[in-house]
Structures are given as structure tokens and as C-alpha cells.
Design a protein around this motif. Sequence first.
Motif, PDB file in Angstrom:
ATOM      1  N   LEU A 149       0.829  -1.207   0.000  1.00 24.79           N
ATOM      2  CA  LEU A 149       0.000   0.000   0.000  1.00 24.79           C
ATOM      3  C   LEU A 149       0.863   1.257   0.000  1.00 24.79           C
ATOM      4  CD1 LEU A 149      -2.890   0.920  -0.065  1.00 24.79           C
ATOM      5  CD2 LEU A 149      -2.942   0.880   2.440  1.00 24.79           C
ATOM      6  N   VAL A 150       1.933   1.255   0.784  1.00 26.56           N
ATOM      7  CA  VAL A 150       2.835   2.420   0.805  1.00 26.56           C
ATOM      8  C   VAL A 150       3.510   2.593  -0.551  1.00 26.56           C
ATOM      9  CG1 VAL A 150       4.986   3.313   1.777  1.00 26.56           C
ATOM     10  CG2 VAL A 150       3.231   2.372   3.290  1.00 26.56           C
ATOM     11  N   LEU A 151       4.014   1.502  -1.119  1.00 27.38           N
ATOM     12  CA  LEU A 151       4.672   1.589  -2.431  1.00 27.38           C
ATOM     13  C   LEU A 151       3.707   2.066  -3.508  1.00 27.38           C
ATOM     14  CD1 LEU A 151       6.806  -1.681  -2.317  1.00 27.38           C
ATOM     15  CD2 LEU A 151       7.644   0.673  -2.182  1.00 27.38           C
ATOM     16  N   ALA A 152       2.471   1.550  -3.466  1.00 30.81           N
ATOM     17  CA  ALA A 152       1.479   1.963  -4.459  1.00 30.81           C
ATOM     18  C   ALA A 152       1.147   3.445  -4.320  1.00 30.81           C
ATOM     19  CB  ALA A 152       0.210   1.120  -4.312  1.00 30.81           C
ATOM     20  N   THR A 153       1.014   3.912  -3.082  1.00 30.28           N
ATOM     21  CA  THR A 153       0.686   5.325  -2.862  1.00 30.28           C
ATOM     22  C   THR A 153       1.844   6.224  -3.291  1.00 30.28           C
ATOM     23  OG1 THR A 153      -0.650   4.619  -0.968  1.00 30.28           O
ATOM     24  CG2 THR A 153      -0.212   6.960  -1.160  1.00 30.28           C
ATOM     25  N   LEU A 154       3.071   5.815  -3.016  1.00 27.38           N
ATOM     26  CA  LEU A 154       4.240   6.574  -3.477  1.00 27.38           C
ATOM     27  C   LEU A 154       4.306   6.603  -4.999  1.00 27.38           C
ATOM     28  CD1 LEU A 154       6.951   5.322  -0.958  1.00 27.38           C
ATOM     29  CD2 LEU A 154       6.038   7.650  -1.124  1.00 27.38           C
ATOM     30  N   LEU A 155       4.021   5.485  -5.625  1.00 25.62           N
ATOM     31  CA  LEU A 155       4.015   5.436  -7.084  1.00 25.62           C
ATOM     32  C   LEU A 155       2.942   6.363  -7.653  1.00 25.62           C
ATOM     33  CD1 LEU A 155       5.269   4.078  -9.549  1.00 25.62           C
ATOM     34  CD2 LEU A 155       3.591   2.239  -9.319  1.00 25.62           C
ATOM     35  N   ALA A 156       1.782   6.402  -6.989  1.00 21.29           N
ATOM     36  CA  ALA A 156       0.726   7.320  -7.424  1.00 21.29           C
ATOM     37  C   ALA A 156       1.172   8.773  -7.288  1.00 21.29           C
ATOM     38  CB  ALA A 156      -0.545   7.072  -6.611  1.00 21.29           C
ATOM     39  N   ALA A 157       1.845   9.084  -6.190  1.00 22.74           N
ATOM     40  CA  ALA A 157       2.330  10.453  -5.987  1.00 22.74           C
ATOM     41  C   ALA A 157       3.330  10.852  -7.068  1.00 22.74           C
ATOM     42  CB  ALA A 157       2.967  10.569  -4.602  1.00 22.74           C
ATOM     43  N   ILE A 158       4.219   9.934  -7.426  1.00 21.40           N
ATOM     44  CA  ILE A 158       5.171  10.226  -8.507  1.00 21.40           C
ATOM     45  C   ILE A 158       4.423  10.473  -9.820  1.00 21.40           C
ATOM     46  CG2 ILE A 158       6.994   9.209  -9.929  1.00 21.40           C
ATOM     47  CD1 ILE A 158       7.987   7.779  -7.410  1.00 21.40           C
ATOM     48  N   GLY A 159       3.413   9.651 -10.083  1.00 23.38           N
ATOM     49  CA  GLY A 159       2.624   9.863 -11.293  1.00 23.38           C
ATOM     50  C   GLY A 159       1.917  11.203 -11.299  1.00 23.38           C
ATOM     51  N   ILE A 160       1.496  11.654 -10.114  1.00 21.59           N
ATOM     52  CA  ILE A 160       0.792  12.942 -10.016  1.00 21.59           C
ATOM     53  C   ILE A 160       1.749  14.099 -10.275  1.00 21.59           C
ATOM     54  CG2 ILE A 160      -0.337  14.484  -8.366  1.00 21.59           C
ATOM     55  CD1 ILE A 160      -1.515  11.834  -7.113  1.00 21.59           C
ATOM     56  N   VAL A 161       2.920  14.092  -9.635  1.00 22.21           N
ATOM     57  CA  VAL A 161       3.830  15.237  -9.770  1.00 22.21           C
ATOM     58  C   VAL A 161       4.548  15.236 -11.117  1.00 22.21           C
ATOM     59  CG1 VAL A 161       4.161  15.409  -7.284  1.00 22.21           C
ATOM     60  CG2 VAL A 161       5.752  14.030  -8.648  1.00 22.21           C
ATOM     61  N   THR A 162       4.596  14.087 -11.792  1.00 24.15           N
ATOM     62  CA  THR A 162       5.224  14.032 -13.115  1.00 24.15           C
ATOM     63  C   THR A 162       4.187  14.010 -14.233  1.00 24.15           C
ATOM     64  OG1 THR A 162       5.322  11.607 -13.063  1.00 24.15           O
ATOM     65  CG2 THR A 162       7.242  12.815 -12.220  1.00 24.15           C
ATOM     66  N   ASP A 163       2.911  14.069 -13.861  1.00 21.78           N
ATOM     67  CA  ASP A 163       1.810  14.027 -14.828  1.00 21.78           C
ATOM     68  C   ASP A 163       1.911  12.780 -15.712  1.00 21.78           C
ATOM     69  OD1 ASP A 163      -0.571  15.008 -15.883  1.00 21.78           O
ATOM     70  OD2 ASP A 163       0.449  16.069 -17.516  1.00 21.78           O
TER      71      ASP A 163
END
Length: 341
Positions: free
Chosen positions: A142-156
Motif C-alpha cells: 500500500l505504501v509503495l502503491a501510494t508513493l508510485l501514485a504520488a510520482i505519477g501525479i507530480v510528473t503528470d
Amino acid sequence: MGTIESAPRGFSGVGLENPVIVQMRICVPAELTTLVADLCQQQAGTAEVALHTGASILPKGDVFVVHVARESVEELMEKLRALKIESLGSVALTAPDLVLSDRADRAEETAPGEGADTVIWDEVSRQTGEESRLSWTFLSFLVLATLLAAIGIVTDSTIAIVGAMAVGPEFGPLAALAVAVVRGNWSLGGRAALALGVGFPIAMLSTALITWLALPADLFPRDVLDRAPAAEFIYHPGPFSLIVAVLAGAAGMLSVISGRSAALIGVFISVTTVPAAGFVAVALVLGEFSKAAGSALQLLVNLGGIVAAAVAVLYFYRLVTKRLPDGVALRLRGQAIRARR
């Protein structure tokens, strides 16, 4: 080269369409052996019954190996539960990869319904229970998935956001909550609620901390959320957010019931749970409180829609599944008590 025109002698070829057979290993005390043997043989959809007398050392008793069509498993399980077999012995289910047997083919034909539409409730409870525990593995995913989502958000990056959806393990506890509501298994529901209630805050706090630490390194501008059109759907919940969550919840529970893991991966990719959690963490760090609130609402809508749809699917299956009459269960209990005297 020649062509094969007929099957070998003694092989009918019927088994080429492999029947959906479940192998049941039933351990019973010797005084219930005759009663269990009669139940297994009389059960519609039974293909084979093998008895190993005195094979069980702990607990002492006899062991049955029964091949039965999947459609008939739940009815036979209810009869065995009426005998309190789970307390006096045990029942174990496995699914053979291949069964070549005319008898198995005929057993499946005589069993009512379709194997793919059959719910084995203990199997569903076990599967969802295993996937709903608050463990280090669950938290890590869950932590890894949420971090991956955050990277996708800030990098569009839509690819990173979709990847986060696929990695997220949250459907297990959501399915367990649905099973707990339908079956009244509140210990299962408590474990699932604990996994979600602890897992998402930890994942969001971890993501917020990493985001805060990344700001001084200028890895992304502070107005990044205004430049990320790919993430707009995350903090703009609407009618389609609920519709998608309901459809995904129904599809997910159907995939659990039917054992189609490929369909479950599609469910993970379709719902905005982990991306919403990641967006909340990033938005709070950047001071975008209105967007954080919208994303939090998106998260709640998706979680609620998935559970509601899963509950509806399970209730439907419970209504259409043939239940063992109370009179039959009472009669079996009485026979078991008399046999043990």
C-alpha cells in the motif's frame, strides 16, 4: 504424416472437456463414518468416494477422499457442518488441475447449476480473510502503491498512476468487509476495517513525508498540481466516480467467486483509491487544501461504492443459492448425536 482418427482403447475422450471437480478430504471419527459415507454417496454430483479406515492418527478416525462437482460442494459442506465435522475432524478442499473420468463428467451433468456460478462460502471467507490482514506485506504494497501514485501525479504520468492502481492491495480488505456484512462475520470485518483504517493513513503519511523531503531538492515545482491535467479526475469526484466504483466492486466480487484473477487485475486498474490517497498527501504538503478535500471525497466514494456493490453481489448469490432446509440440518444433528452415544 497421418492423422489421429480415434482415441486409444479404453479412453472415451469425454474428459477432454475437463469437468469442474473438487476433491474433498474429510476426516471423521469412526462412529460417524457410516453416516458420512451415506451423505457423500447420496449427494447429487458425487463422482467418487474413497474410504481409508483408521488413516487418521490425530485426531483418531477415518479419512474420506471424495470427488464431487463444484456445484454440489456447498450443499455437502452444509450437511457436514450440521454433523459438526469441523469440530470433530476436518474438511479440506482442493481443485485438481485435470480429471479424466466419465463418472466425473456424468456427476457434473447431474449436479444442479453451473460450477462457475457456484459460491463456496467458506472458500470465499478464507480467501478474503487471508488478504485482509494488517501485515507488513500489506502495508508495504500500500505504501509503495501510494508513493508510485504520488510520482505519477507530480510528473503528470498516467502510466505511473495506472501502475499504482495495479499494485494497490486494498481490494482484499474491501471484499472481506462485504463478506463480513453478508455472513455476519464481525471478526473478519474487524480485521478488514483495521487493515484499511491503519493502512491508508500510514501510506498517506509516508507519502506526505517523502513529498516534504523532496521539496528542497526542487524535484517538482510547488504549483505542480495546476500543471497536471492527467490527475484532474482524481480530485473531481462526480457521478461517474460512484458508477465506476460500483461496477468495479461487482466485477471484483464476481472474480473472487469465480477465481478469475485476471479480471481482478482489471478491477484494480479501474478504481481511484490509491491515486486519491496519494493525491491527498501531495496536496496537503503543497497547501492545496481544496484539492486535497476533493481527493479525500473521491477516496471515500470509491471505497464505499466498492463495498456496497460487493455486498449486493453476495446477497444476490445468497438468495439464488439453494440452502439446506432447517429440517434436514436438525435431522442430521440428531443422527450424529445418536451415532456418537
